[in-house]
Design a protein around this motif. Structure first.
Motif, short mmCIF file in Angstrom:
data_model
loop_
_atom_site.label_atom_id
_atom_site.label_comp_id
_atom_site.label_asym_id
_atom_site.label_seq_id
_atom_site.Cartn_x
_atom_site.Cartn_y
_atom_site.Cartn_z
N PHE A 194 -89.30 11.74 11.75
CA PHE A 194 -89.50 10.62 12.67
C PHE A 194 -90.47 11.00 13.77
O PHE A 194 -91.38 10.22 14.11
N ALA A 195 -90.31 12.18 14.34
CA ALA A 195 -91.23 12.62 15.39
C ALA A 195 -92.65 12.72 14.86
O ALA A 195 -93.61 12.34 15.55
N THR A 196 -92.80 13.19 13.63
CA THR A 196 -94.13 13.29 13.03
C THR A 196 -94.76 11.92 12.88
O THR A 196 -95.96 11.73 13.16
N LEU A 197 -93.97 10.95 12.44
CA LEU A 197 -94.50 9.59 12.28
C LEU A 197 -94.92 9.00 13.63
O LEU A 197 -95.98 8.36 13.72
N VAL A 198 -94.12 9.22 14.67
CA VAL A 198 -94.46 8.65 15.98
C VAL A 198 -95.75 9.26 16.50
O VAL A 198 -96.65 8.56 16.98
N VAL A 199 -95.88 10.59 16.43
CA VAL A 199 -97.10 11.24 16.89
C VAL A 199 -98.29 10.81 16.04
O VAL A 199 -99.42 10.67 16.53
N SER A 200 -98.03 10.54 14.74
CA SER A 200 -99.11 10.10 13.85
C SER A 200 -99.71 8.78 14.32
O SER A 200 -100.90 8.52 14.07
N ILE A 201 -98.92 7.94 14.97
CA ILE A 201 -99.47 6.68 15.49
C ILE A 201 -100.59 6.98 16.48
O ILE A 201 -101.67 6.38 16.43
N GLY A 202 -100.35 7.94 17.38
CA GLY A 202 -101.39 8.32 18.34
C GLY A 202 -102.61 8.90 17.66
O GLY A 202 -103.76 8.59 18.02
N VAL A 203 -102.39 9.76 16.67
CA VAL A 203 -103.52 10.36 15.94
C VAL A 203 -104.32 9.28 15.23
O VAL A 203 -105.56 9.29 15.22
#
Length: 726
Positions: free
Chosen positions: A214-223
């Protein structure tokens, strides 16, 4: 030949500008995310809690009255107790002494003035140092200690469920349980709760709901936002990046909203389950029941109807295993007669395919069905990118900012992640805006008019208010004919007939099928009630405009779950004033167009009356269907305004019909207007460009809107996680 030094320097600056903005986008996203997760942590609801559905109040407290509510802790580190009072909109005048006891020991005590208690909202009435015993029994005592003869407060209560026990009033046991909640594990920062929150997400949620994924997906939004910024001048790459962004956005929200936690999700999932299990259409007269036994067990065990924060399943290992076992023991067959059963099947049929490949439990089946909605969100994002190119031609930055703003709109993100046919209608609305602009660019468009009819039919195959998509399509078609002076009645009648054919081939075909298999059309119920137009208008506006504000500034932009998780003030108020300013700007644009027309220099009238030439002077051949020019600014504005006006008229017309028949005023929700959100987001930039007569680019406005939508998306996600898992 060497370029002049000044030109070279400017080229270098332009080359550096986009990467700099991309870095700024990523850093801003991470900064906002860090700010949200490092805010004050507070307490958590226990892994199990009382699941009271608020339905009544205990008697109004008179001087000397005492209410006692007993509860047993389910977690370690009890640190606060929450209660919900009714204060008659702040009119109650009294003093309360609230104490918490374990056996004969007083754990905490506090005196409250009733004037300081919020009306019908939970409040932490006692806070204290964390207690260590995870299974202790406590008594919360609420005593009215003043001698005033005026009316006091009431304590909200409901039928007990789960761990709830009965309340006593002056020593007499009642049949209700007070809405009293123990809170645990106070932490200084919100991120200290993230392990617990993600564990709860993963208990019944999808595989990507775990902490790391989940944390990876959230940070992926920013990327992905930064990557989209880098690719803004590379249309194909930008399109792919935005599509992936929409996919990640959908997966994030599908994990954040628990099973059955989306608005009306059990009703819509029931249609999916019935199609998959019974291989028959829901809504027929002989359908055996509202929901299947398995769905009843799933939503019942999840306590969907309980009052917050009790509207959640148990999160202990034993409770999770028991709920999964209880649902597995029930049959998925039956149902087909739920509240959403009369809706046509096109949205539900693909979801039923995903249902079939889901896991064994009903919770996994819901996750699988949600995947179809997520993919609809991806399709909507692709349409938004294409729409951006038509709205802001030749302005890559403005196009990119608009597309990202629309993808990040928080309420749309929520609806593109749950089982609800809203997503189907929203995509139809996006497609109607794009096609309306395309029709305005063409002198003749036979196949596009057929597609327009299909889009109208598809929208009606979602929900009745989908008829609003007809307005931008009709306006675009008319503008195309007038701009290019199409005078052939055969062409006009043929294209109008193709629109009708498109509707008949979609929605008309469904009505025939529904008639043959005895599925009645949706009907407005009849009932008693006041039916005056004045009363209706008063009900829609509300005191000080609060009802209209709740619908258009709250529910349309972010009131998540079962319309229980709004943004905190002043956000709804700021959105409301922003919408009012937009309405005034549209009115000013209308005045400006009229004034220019009177003076003989109206850009809109020039576009629709006198010219069949493009911006470059090229002339359109009436015998071709190929567009030769970009749309004048006023034409683009008019198509967007037509969608906004259409959805407002359609929704209030539906509300009036419902009100006139039943006397009830509970039909509308702001989320029904999500199909028009791209128009709302585009209009500020378009209108600013119009008012400045092209001297001010819409880029700045679109960037402000995009950053605002991104911030609201993250805040809405945090509030959703807090509500359901905190």
């Amino acid at each position: 030949m060497t370029a002049p030094a000044g030109r070279t320097d400017r080229s270098r600056l332009r080359a550096l500008a986009v990467p700099s903005v991309a870095v700024a986008v990523l850093l801003t996203f991470l900064a906002v995310l860090l700010m949200l997760v490092t805010r004050q942590g507070g307490t958590l609801v226990g892994d199990t809690t009382s699941n009271v559905q608020t339905s009544a109040t205990l008697p109004q407290m008179a001087p000397g009255d005492t209410v006692v509510q007993t509860f047993t802790t389910s977690d370690d580190r009890l640190a606060a107790v929450q209660a919900t009072f009714g204060t008659y909109q702040g009119g109650a005048r009294c003093d309360l002494r609230i104490s918490l006891r374990e056996d004969d020991d007083v754990v905490a005590e506090r005196d409250w003035s009733c004037a300081d208690l919020p009306d019908s909202s939970p409040v932490d009435v006692l806070t204290f140092e964390p207690r260590s015993d995870p299974t202790a029994t406590y008594e919360l005592t609420i005593e009215r200690v003043d001698d005033d003869t005026t009316g006091g407060v009431v304590l909200w209560a409901g039928t007990p469920a789960g761990e709830a026990s009965l309340a006593t009033v002056n020593g007499d046991e009642t049949e209700l349980s007070a809405v009293v909640r123990p809170l645990y594990d106070p932490e200084a920062r919100w991120w200290d709760h993230l392990d617990e929150i993600t564990d709860r997400m993963a208990a019944y949620g999808p595989s990507w709901g775990g902490a790391v994924a989940f944390a990876t997906l959230v940070v992926s939004i920013g990327v992905l936002l930064a990557t989209a910024t880098l690719a803004v001048r590379r249309p194909k790459v930008f399109l792919v990046v935005v599509a992936v962004l929409a996919l990640v956005r959908g997966l994030v929200w599908a994990a954040a909203v628990p099973t059955f936690g989306g608005m009306d999700e059990p009703a819509h999932f029931s249609n999916v389950q019935f199609l998959a299990e019974e291989h028959a259409l829901p809504g027929q007269a002989d359908n055996p029941g509202t929901y299947s036994a398995q769905l009843n067990a799933g939503q019942g065990g999840s306590n969907v109807s309980a009052t917050a924060p009790g509207d959640r399943p148990p999160y202990t290992a034993e409770g999770e295993a028991q709920l999964l076992a209880d649902t597995a023991a029930e049959s998925p067959l039956g149902g087909g007669g739920g509240p959403a059963a009369a809706y046509p099947p096109p949205y539900y049929l693909p979801a039923a395919v995903f249902y079939e490949v889901g896991g064994e439990s009903v919770f996994q089946k819901v996750d699988a069905a949600r995947t179809w909605t997520v993919l609809l969100g991806v399709a909507g994002a692709v349409i938004l990118v294409l729409l951006a190119r038509r709205l802001f031609p030749g302005r890559a930055g403005a196009q990119g900012a608009f597309a990202l703003a629309a993808v990040l709109q928080p309420m749309a993100a929520h609806q593109f992640a749950i089982v609800n046919n809203d997503a189907w209608v929203i995509v139809c609305g996006f497609a109607a805006l794009l096609l309306g602009l395309e029709l305005a660019r063409r002198p003749r468009a036979a196949w596009l008019t057929l597609l327009a009819g299909v889009i109208i039919g598809f929208a009606l195959l979602g929900k009745p208010f989908g008829i609003a998509v007809a307005a931008p399509l009709a306006v675009g078609w008319l503008l195309g004919k007038i701009r290019y002076r199409e005078r052939s009645w055969s062409v006009l009648l043929r294209e109008a007939g193709l629109v009708v054919l498109g509707v008949l081939a979609t929605y008309g075909l469904w009505r025939v099928i529904a008639f043959l298999v005895d599925i009645p059309a949706q009907r407005v119920p009849d009932g008693a009630g006041a039916r005056s137009r004045r009363a209706f208008l008063d009900a829609q506006i509300g005191p000080n405009g609060e009802t209209a504000k709740r619908m258009w500034a709250d529910q349309l932009w972010g009131n998540f779950g079962w319309v229980r998780i709004p943004f905190p003030e002043p956000i709804p108020t700021l959105i409301w004033y922003g919408l009012l300013a937009l309405v005034l700007a549209i009115a000013a644009w209308v005045v400006l167009v009229v004034v220019d027309a009177v003076r003989g220099r109206s850009a809109l009238l020039a576009a629709v009356e006198g010219s069949s030439s493009g911006a470059d002077g090229a002339t359109a051949d009436p015998e071709t269907t190929t567009p030769t020019d970009e749309l004048p600014l006023d034409v683009r504005i008019l198509v967007m305004v037509s969608m906004v006006a259409s959805i407002v008229v359609v929704l209030y017309a539906a509300a009036w019909v419902y009100y006139a028949s039943t006397g009830a005023n509970d039909l509308l929700q702001g989320r029904y207007a999500l199909l028009a959100v791209p128009a709302v987001l585009a209009l500020p930039g378009l209108l600013l460009e119009r008012f400045s007569r092209g001297r001010i680019s819409p880029l700045v406005v679109n960037l402000v809107v995009a950053f605002t939508m991104g911030g609201l998306l993250l805040l809405g996600l945090k509030r959703t996680l807090e509500y359901f898992y905190g």
